[in-house]
Design a protein around this motif. Structure first.
Motif, PDB file in Angstrom:
ATOM      1  N   ARG B  97       0.805  -1.228   0.000  1.00  0.00           N
ATOM      2  CA  ARG B  97       0.000   0.000   0.000  1.00  0.00           C
ATOM      3  C   ARG B  97       0.832   1.270   0.000  1.00  0.00           C
ATOM      4  O   ARG B  97       0.285   2.359   0.015  1.00  0.00           O
ATOM      5  CB  ARG B  97      -0.948  -0.027   1.202  1.00  0.00           C
ATOM      6  CG  ARG B  97      -2.035  -1.076   1.064  1.00  0.00           C
ATOM      7  CD  ARG B  97      -2.931  -1.121   2.278  1.00  0.00           C
ATOM      8  NE  ARG B  97      -4.028  -2.064   2.090  1.00  0.00           N
ATOM      9  CZ  ARG B  97      -3.935  -3.369   2.298  1.00  0.00           C
ATOM     10  NH1 ARG B  97      -2.786  -3.893   2.689  1.00  0.00           N
ATOM     11  NH2 ARG B  97      -4.972  -4.165   2.105  1.00  0.00           N
ATOM     12  N   TYR B  98       2.144   1.148   0.013  1.00  0.00           N
ATOM     13  CA  TYR B  98       2.959   2.346  -0.203  1.00  0.00           C
ATOM     14  C   TYR B  98       4.355   1.941  -0.639  1.00  0.00           C
ATOM     15  O   TYR B  98       4.800   0.828  -0.356  1.00  0.00           O
ATOM     16  CB  TYR B  98       3.011   3.249   1.028  1.00  0.00           C
ATOM     17  CG  TYR B  98       3.780   2.740   2.225  1.00  0.00           C
ATOM     18  CD1 TYR B  98       3.168   1.969   3.191  1.00  0.00           C
ATOM     19  CD2 TYR B  98       5.128   3.063   2.397  1.00  0.00           C
ATOM     20  CE1 TYR B  98       3.863   1.520   4.300  1.00  0.00           C
ATOM     21  CE2 TYR B  98       5.829   2.624   3.504  1.00  0.00           C
ATOM     22  CZ  TYR B  98       5.195   1.849   4.452  1.00  0.00           C
ATOM     23  OH  TYR B  98       5.894   1.413   5.549  1.00  0.00           O
ATOM     24  N   ALA B  99       5.012   2.820  -1.357  1.00  0.00           N
ATOM     25  CA  ALA B  99       6.369   2.546  -1.812  1.00  0.00           C
ATOM     26  C   ALA B  99       7.276   2.598  -0.595  1.00  0.00           C
ATOM     27  O   ALA B  99       7.370   3.629   0.063  1.00  0.00           O
ATOM     28  CB  ALA B  99       6.800   3.572  -2.851  1.00  0.00           C
ATOM     29  N   TYR B 130      -2.706   4.590  -7.600  1.00  0.00           N
ATOM     30  CA  TYR B 130      -2.431   4.986  -6.219  1.00  0.00           C
ATOM     31  C   TYR B 130      -2.877   6.420  -5.988  1.00  0.00           C
ATOM     32  O   TYR B 130      -3.115   7.173  -6.943  1.00  0.00           O
ATOM     33  CB  TYR B 130      -0.941   4.846  -5.903  1.00  0.00           C
ATOM     34  CG  TYR B 130      -0.043   5.579  -6.861  1.00  0.00           C
ATOM     35  CD1 TYR B 130       0.263   6.931  -6.685  1.00  0.00           C
ATOM     36  CD2 TYR B 130       0.501   4.926  -7.972  1.00  0.00           C
ATOM     37  CE1 TYR B 130       1.070   7.607  -7.580  1.00  0.00           C
ATOM     38  CE2 TYR B 130       1.306   5.597  -8.876  1.00  0.00           C
ATOM     39  CZ  TYR B 130       1.586   6.935  -8.674  1.00  0.00           C
ATOM     40  OH  TYR B 130       2.371   7.612  -9.562  1.00  0.00           O
ATOM     41  N   VAL B 131      -2.985   6.783  -4.732  1.00  0.00           N
ATOM     42  CA  VAL B 131      -3.358   8.152  -4.382  1.00  0.00           C
ATOM     43  C   VAL B 131      -2.491   8.585  -3.211  1.00  0.00           C
ATOM     44  O   VAL B 131      -2.335   7.859  -2.229  1.00  0.00           O
ATOM     45  CB  VAL B 131      -4.869   8.265  -4.085  1.00  0.00           C
ATOM     46  CG1 VAL B 131      -5.299   7.380  -2.931  1.00  0.00           C
ATOM     47  CG2 VAL B 131      -5.272   9.713  -3.825  1.00  0.00           C
ATOM     48  N   TYR B 343      -7.093   7.266   4.402  1.00  0.00           N
ATOM     49  CA  TYR B 343      -5.995   6.421   3.914  1.00  0.00           C
ATOM     50  C   TYR B 343      -5.437   6.959   2.598  1.00  0.00           C
ATOM     51  O   TYR B 343      -6.200   7.385   1.725  1.00  0.00           O
ATOM     52  CB  TYR B 343      -6.487   4.998   3.638  1.00  0.00           C
ATOM     53  CG  TYR B 343      -6.837   4.188   4.861  1.00  0.00           C
ATOM     54  CD1 TYR B 343      -5.887   3.941   5.848  1.00  0.00           C
ATOM     55  CD2 TYR B 343      -8.109   3.622   5.006  1.00  0.00           C
ATOM     56  CE1 TYR B 343      -6.206   3.165   6.962  1.00  0.00           C
ATOM     57  CE2 TYR B 343      -8.424   2.851   6.119  1.00  0.00           C
ATOM     58  CZ  TYR B 343      -7.476   2.627   7.086  1.00  0.00           C
ATOM     59  OH  TYR B 343      -7.787   1.869   8.178  1.00  0.00           O
ATOM     60  N   THR B 344      -4.111   6.926   2.464  1.00  0.00           N
ATOM     61  CA  THR B 344      -3.462   7.211   1.172  1.00  0.00           C
ATOM     62  C   THR B 344      -2.296   6.243   1.010  1.00  0.00           C
ATOM     63  O   THR B 344      -1.900   5.581   1.980  1.00  0.00           O
ATOM     64  CB  THR B 344      -2.879   8.636   1.100  1.00  0.00           C
ATOM     65  OG1 THR B 344      -1.801   8.730   2.035  1.00  0.00           O
ATOM     66  CG2 THR B 344      -3.925   9.707   1.393  1.00  0.00           C
ATOM     67  N   ASN B 345      -1.716   6.214  -0.184  1.00  0.00           N
ATOM     68  CA  ASN B 345      -0.582   5.312  -0.435  1.00  0.00           C
ATOM     69  C   ASN B 345       0.730   5.958   0.004  1.00  0.00           C
ATOM     70  O   ASN B 345       1.644   6.176  -0.799  1.00  0.00           O
ATOM     71  CB  ASN B 345      -0.535   4.919  -1.918  1.00  0.00           C
ATOM     72  CG  ASN B 345      -1.752   4.112  -2.313  1.00  0.00           C
ATOM     73  OD1 ASN B 345      -2.632   4.592  -3.001  1.00  0.00           O
ATOM     74  ND2 ASN B 345      -1.814   2.883  -1.838  1.00  0.00           N
ATOM     75  N   THR B 346       0.789   6.282   1.272  1.00  0.00           N
ATOM     76  CA  THR B 346       2.002   6.844   1.883  1.00  0.00           C
ATOM     77  C   THR B 346       2.241   6.100   3.182  1.00  0.00           C
ATOM     78  O   THR B 346       1.360   5.360   3.643  1.00  0.00           O
ATOM     79  CB  THR B 346       1.843   8.360   2.140  1.00  0.00           C
ATOM     80  OG1 THR B 346       0.726   8.561   2.992  1.00  0.00           O
ATOM     81  CG2 THR B 346       1.645   9.144   0.846  1.00  0.00           C
TER      82      THR B 346
END
Lengths: 320, 748
Positions: B97-99, B130-131, B343-346
């Motif tokens: 869910r995140y890099a 992704y966001v 939620y975000t992809n961070t």
């Protein structure tokens, strides 16, 4: 990380031999730049299989004046240059620049040749494991153009698609002081030493920086270096300026004004030099020269402010 | 008890017990422990911000000489684990869910083999949209991270409401609206996550690490491994910085314990700086829309805020949103604050030297200053106009008692120390365009402390020579826990500081006293120690009364003796009373009083210099006044304030963890590019403390509140308000970097 062979040659000639016979061999002295590149694995094509330590070659660390020329050994540490009385008085821009590099720990390790040979610092280019395979590495795009270019990118364009700036503090000082880079093959004026594309300089395979020579400037001349960075130490320049000028009868007869941190190489500001010719250095002319230095800037979306920073550094350096 | 009656509290100012050794590098932290035959663990991270993990081929890595195991997401298909209160997979088998998220782990004979093995693990990803941006993530067509949508359903997606804002806006003479946005920051502890995990000869699993909490990770490992908690011992002698990031087990600890169990060998790991920047509980980005109604005399009649907090890929139990405490500096008659965690992809988020406090302190105190600017009123006069909470006021939302409130004293004292009336000048009418200009700015701060857990425990044992040993799980993370607890106990028992020692920290030697988070342990563990110390004292008095043929009430303690108050010549030494068994042993637990909200207060005033040609800001001087209830150990209080201020400079001016919208990847995950402030940026710092004793007194710990987190927050708006005072511009986003300043000054 590949296993790496390690060599400690006794002479520069031996170093050149190893460098030319072993593919993917790299020179190491202070190691503050090279080890970062290797450890971060940021360059897909640069994975040295051998390191050649030149710091242990006797006689490569010195600062001496001979026949109207200052001679600096390639493995001379930045701290030695920053603290040298001769450099501080007659080649002031260089001493000031060396003193502005990174931190005391790095200045104790890092060498002058290493400082001018360092690769660009762009946060996309330098991200670990080549996460951004950018145009400078042979990829398709420059991530800074559509991304975040506020700190580490050119305000004078990117002729080959890359906008990452030369991060060296000593480079603009050497250009301003009209230095010559003496290599194992030739003598190169500092101004011609730096290139826009990787690796950022004209050194050929098997060529090593042997000495840095600076003509002793006339006693009527003056030089200085100024740097602006987010942090007062351990940071690269948003913009820096190295200036050298000669005064006769109260007016500038000749000058060299060089910007750092704003282009892929140190950037000579000829318009500012022309402007100063025949004028006295005052608050007013220094400010005007600063503006002239960035008159042809073509900044990116996020770094137009660096025009003002670079101009301010020129002004401050002229008045320092 | 008034301060002059204390022997040690606020007066003992000897050196930190571990200070000289820490400075000399002679202290062992998580990475410094070694055992024969140990393996080294490395973790592979996702290069994608959002992707399905469809296959992992680890055969090439496993075939390498010296590699002893690989764990992949497919090993944990049915093994969710609760970390920091949220359910996560031990490795994310469904999707990353995140890099930078952990994907696989490897153990090998040395760290270099482990690192090489990572490059031989082939993970097949199926990238997903992704966001990264919190406001993008709430749109209906945004990529979804979890089932149930991107808005986190938790108790902190909440509304805080007092009065009637519609009525308040109707009374207003003007309304002011703006949007503020803070940034994502990592803790950058000196010590990255590190541990050594081993099954030892006692048949138990031991973990040596640096942590803010020992019992929490112990309990997590026990659940994962399916063994009793008593079969695990976590040792956390000292901590290379915590700031909220080390308050629970992380995936790395669990993976190391699983490898140690599978291989039967000790497993050691230390995250690289980059790994550490991408792991852990980041301070999250807050986006808030504000609307204020006010009268021309400066009275705020109503205030509404809508807050979106970037929770990252995984939510943490401490929650996001706006810290409620910051809403309780001024007695606003009407307000309505809606908070949403998104939620975000961070990376994951959580506390960084307070939960949401630095963000909301910056926002509320920026807002207050903007309103003062709007009315051209002195910012301190404006704040004083808006009825700050004072002693005796209750929490307007819950009705809870607030035992002590020192906000007015803090701002008045800071104003005096900073020579505010002499130095403050109205904002410039026209923006400066060159040269160096100065400004001064103020910010108040309110923060919870000491509460949040019923686990506040200590065991005190009198030794036969009259010295005392304290056993507690309240770890020392650099906050002088050893000294503070020793002072508290020694004060109660009439012992010199040197005769009270806190035992080495492990889950075997101290009871669970909750995590050392939330500025809580001087209050919480301190009170537990106080409860136990009073029991010890009672037993000493009983023994002395028996010996001296008087009643307990006639006795006092002091100078290692129990003496008759009216005739001190009649005395018995503590040593005599405890020389033989039965021993005096007491267990203390402190239960926070019901319907009570503990709060600490503070005010910072900063003076800055803005270079209008370079956009660089220099913080010249900071006056910091904190209401700490009671100073226990002054040296530590001062260092908390100094450290907090330097950390706050980072948030105000330079720090931010950045993600590239083009790829979803982090591009400044290094100490050079994250731009943490340096000691060379430390300004002149003037510190003072306001001591407000709680009413009614809650004197187990002699009245101390908390101070660990508070100094990090008010410095941020104090700096940005000072910049505004210098150049006449308030900034909507953090950090305030030169590009923003020069743009605002019209130089771009």
């Amino acid at each position: 990380m590949q296993p790496i062979k390690y060599y400690e040659p006794k002479t520069l000639d031996d170093a050149v031999k190893i460098l030319t016979t072993i593919p993917d061999a790299a020179i190491i002295a202070g190691g503050t730049e090279l080890l970062h590149v290797i450890r971060q694995n940021c360059l897909p094509t640069f994975q040295p299989t051998a390191l050649i330590n030149i710091k242990k070659i006797p006689g490569l660390s010195y600062i001496k004046e001979e026949g109207g020329t200052l001679k600096i050994g390639p493995a001379t540490t930045l701290v030695d240059i920053a603290n040298n009385e001769t450099v501080k008085t007659k080649y002031r821009a260089l001493a000031m620049a060396a003193a502005h590099v990174a931190s005391p720990l790095i200045r104790n390790m890092g060498t002058i040749a290493g400082n001018i040979c360092q690769d660009v610092w762009c946060w996309y280019y330098r991200a670990s494991d080549n996460q951004f395979n950018c145009i400078r590495k042979g990829g398709a795009i420059c991530y800074a153009i559509g991304g975040d270019n506020r700190y580490y990118h050119s305000i004078f364009g990117g002729p080959r698609g890359c906008y990452a700036v030369c991060p060296s503090d000593t480079a603009p000082a050497l250009v301003a002081l009209n230095a010559t880079i003496v290599t194992t093959k030739r003598n190169i004026p500092a101004e011609n030493f730096f290139t826009e594309l990787q690796p950022g300089n004209v050194l050929e395979k098997g060529e090593i920086v042997k000495e840095i020579q600076i003509p002793t400037p006339p006693a009527t001349s003056k030089s200085a270096f100024m740097k602006a960075a987010i942090r007062p130490s351990i940071d690269f320049a948003l913009a820096s300026a190295a200036v050298w000028y000669n005064i006769s009868g109260g007016n500038v007869t000749e000058s060299r004004i060089v910007l750092g941190g704003v282009y892929l190489t140190p950037k000579r500001a000829k318009a500012a030099e022309d402007f100063l010719k025949g004028k006295a250095i005052t608050g007013e002319t220094a400010a005007a020269a600063g503006k002239q230095a960035v008159i042809d800037a073509i900044p990116m979306v996020g770094n137009a402010y660096k025009k003002s920073v670079a101009a301010a550094m020129v002004t401050k350096a002229l008045l320092a | 008890m008034s301060q002059q009656e204390f022997r040690l509290v606020g007066k003992y100012n000897g050196p930190r017990i571990t200070g000289a050794k820490a400075a000399a590098g002679a202290i062992k932290y998580g990475w410094d422990f070694n055992l024969p035959n140990q393996l080294y663990m490395r973790i592979l991270r996702s290069p994608y911000a959002h992707a399905k993990v469809t296959a992992v081929d680890a055969s090439a890595a496993l075939a390498m000489k010296g590699v002893h195991g690989v764990l992949t997401p497919f090993d944990f298909k049915d093994s969710p684990v609760r970390l920091a209160g949220t359910t996560m997979m031990i490795l994310p088998y469904d999707k990353v869910r995140y890099a930078g998220e952990e994907v696989c782990a490897v153990v090998a004979d040395d760290p270099y083999i482990a690192e090489e093995a990572l490059s031989k693990i082939k993970v097949t990803y199926e990238p997903l949209p992704y966001v990264l941006d919190v406001e993008e993530a709430i749109k209906p067509d945004a990529p979804q991270l979890h089932e149930g949508g991107n808005i986190v359903r938790t108790p902190t997606t909440v509304t805080y409401k007092v009065g009637d804002t519609a009525k308040g806006f109707a009374e207003a003479e003007l309304t002011v609206e703006f949007k503020l946005k803070s940034q994502t920051i990592q803790h950058n502890n000196i010590g990255t996550y590190a541990a050594l995990v081993s099954w030892e000869k006692d048949g138990r699993l031991h973990m040596w690490t640096d942590a803010q909490y020992m019992h929490g990770p112990r309990n997590t490992l026990a659940t994962v491994l399916g063994i009793p908690q008593s079969r695990i011992c976590v040792h956390a002698e000292l901590c290379g910085g915590g700031f909220g990031d080390k308050s629970g087990a992380q995936r790395c600890h669990i993976l190391a314990a699983i490898f140690a169990t599978k291989t039967g060998r000790p497993v050691k790991f230390k995250l690289t700086r980059e790994d550490n920047l991408l792991q852990g509980l980041h301070r999250w980005t807050c986006v808030t829309y504000f609307k204020f109604g006010l009268k021309k005399d400066g009275t705020v009649t109503a205030f509404e805020a809508k807050n979106y907090s970037n929770a990252g890929a995984y939510y943490s139990v401490w929650g996001s949103g706006m810290a409620t405490e910051q809403l309780y500096i001024y007695k606003w008659p009407n307000f309505l604050v809606d908070c949403y965690d998104v939620y975000t992809n961070t990376p994951r988020t959580g506390p960084l030297r307070c939960v949401a406090d630095p963000q909301s302190c910056w926002m509320i105190e920026t807002a207050m200053d903007r309103l003062a600017f709007q009315l051209n009123m002195d910012p301190i006069a404006f704040r004083l106009k808006n009825n700050m909470f004072t002693q005796g006021d209750k929490d307007p939302v819950t009705g809870n008692r607030i035992p002590s409130i020192g906000q007015p004293q803090c701002i008045n004292r800071a104003k005096e120390l900073a020579e505010w009336d002499k130095k403050w000048k109205p904002w410039p009418k026209t923006k400066p365009t060159s040269g160096v200009v100065r400004g001064i700015g103020v910010a108040n701060h309110c923060c919870g402390h000491g509460a949040g857990s019923l686990a506040n425990a200590a065991v005190l044992v009198m030794n036969p020579d009259g010295s005392l040993t304290i056993y507690t799980g309240a770890t020392d993370i650099g906050n002088a826990r050893r000294e503070q607890l020793a002072i508290i106990a020694a004060e109660h028992l009439g012992l010199p500081f040197e005769k009270v020692t806190v035992a080495n920290y492990s889950t075997d030697t101290g009871p669970d006293s909750g995590a050392t988070v939330g500025s809580r342990q001087t209050k919480s563990a301190g009170n537990a120690v106080g409860v136990a110390a009073l029991q010890v004292k009672d037993q000493l008095l009983a023994r002395a009364a028996d010996r001296l043929k008087v009643t307990k009430e006639e006795l006092s303690v002091g100078e290692e003796k129990i003496f008759v108050t009216k005739d001190p010549s009649k005395s018995v030494t503590i040593r005599e009373l405890v020389a033989s068994a039965p021993w005096i042993i007491a267990a203390g637990q402190w239960i926070p009083p019901a319907n009570t909200t503990q709060r600490t207060y503070g005010t910072h005033i900063a003076e800055v210099e803005v270079d209008c040609d370079t956009g660089l800001v220099k913080v010249l001087k900071v006056v910091a006044v904190h209401d700490v209830g009671r100073v226990i150990y002054r040296k530590s209080c001062l260092s908390q304030v100094h450290g907090g201020i330097i950390q706050g400079i980072g948030m105000a001016l330079q720090e931010e963890l950045l993600f590239d919208p083009q790829t979803g990847r982090p591009y400044n995950a290094s100490m050079l590019d994250h731009k943490m402030p340096l000691s060379s940026q430390a300004p002149e710092i003037v510190v003072d403390f306001v001591e407000t004793v709680e009413q009614p007194p809650d004197s187990y710990n002699h009245g101390a509140k908390g101070l660990g987190e508070p100094p990090t927050s008010p410095i941020v708006p104090a700096i940005t308000n000072a910049i505004a005072n210098a150049i006449g511009v308030y900034f909507d986003t953090l950090p305030v970097t030169p590009d923003k300043i020069l743009k605002a000054l019209g130089k771009v």
